[in-house]
Design a protein around this motif. Structure first.
Motif: not given
Length: 261
Positions: A186-190
């Motif tokens: 999720x952090x990578x996508x953000x």
């Protein structure tokens, strides 16, 4: 605000179910707009209508001054709007990089080039170089040669973003990009979305995660029963009575922080 995308009086019904009713919306260049609303409010249908996967019954859609509401999806992609899907389906017999390269073929119509010709070889080289750069940017290089169907749910969503970016869009529309995704991914996508926006890309995001909305979006548009009921900053949502009524039937504002769009 000068509109990059304008939706005017758009309506869509499925039988007697009026999913979108007289929707008017403007998206400015460089915005990150969160598209919110209770289940069944019309969010995905609006995304599908803008991107050509559903035909509007009424109204018009203008992108960069061009009417697009009657165009099929592949032609809308070529105008500069690309999208991802909530549950991306990946072919079982293609590797990650092959899927990304195939997206370039669909987006730019290079599939008609005769195999084995210099033009075909050059198109393949360019597609491979572009796919490699995007896979690296979205942290998928370690899995580039794996079967795309073997990826985790979060990795498939990242690959879906890669495929959309192969079309070199100016506007990217995403349908629940972090739903069911591991917190690390999720952090990578953000991070990826924020970098894309910093590079000038306009983003429209259907999302249920209010933390994501507050972290990423510059404006929220809220749908309820096919109508737009609010357009505001994320920090203004909890004080908006119409939004509270839509989600909670007038419940406490702090509950909105727990409820999904």
């Amino acid at each position: 605000m000068s509109a990059l995308l304008q939706v005017a009086s758009v309506a869509k019904a499925f039988g007697g179910n009026k999913v979108l009713q007289d929707v008017n919306l403007k998206i400015g260049a460089g915005e990150i707009v969160g598209l919110l609303g209770p289940n069944g409010s019309g969010k995905s249908t609006l995304l599908n209508t803008i991107t050509g996967f559903e035909a509007a019954d009424h109204g018009h859609i203008v992108y960069e001054g061009q009417r697009i509401e009657k165009l099929p999806p592949h032609r809308i992609v070529r105008t500069g709007i690309a999208r991802t899907f909530q549950l991306p389906s990946m072919p079982k017999k293609m590797s990650v990089i092959e899927v990304a390269m195939a997206a370039a073929t669909r987006a730019h119509g290079v599939g008609a080039t005769l195999l084995g010709t210099p033009g075909a070889r050059e198109a393949e080289r360019q597609a491979r170089n572009k796919a490699t750069a995007l896979l690296d940017q979205l942290l998928l290089m370690p899995v580039r040669d794996l079967a795309a169907s073997a990826l985790s749910g979060g990795q498939k969503k990242l690959l879906g973003i890669v495929c959309a970016l192969m079309a070199e869009p100016r506007m990217l529309m995403l349908d629940e990009p972090t739903a069911g995704v591991h917190p690390n991914l999720r952090r990578d996508i953000v991070n990826a979305l924020q970098k894309l926006n910093a590079g000038g890309m306009t983003l429209v995001i259907v999302e249920h995660d209010m933390h994501f909305i507050r972290e990423v979006c510059t404006r929220c548009v809220v749908l309820d029963r096919g109508h737009i009921i609010a357009s505001c900053r994320p920090d203004e949502l909890a004080a908006n009575e119409r939004v509270l009524q839509a989600y909670l039937g007038g419940g406490a504002a702090h509950s909105t922080e727990r409820e999904a769009a």
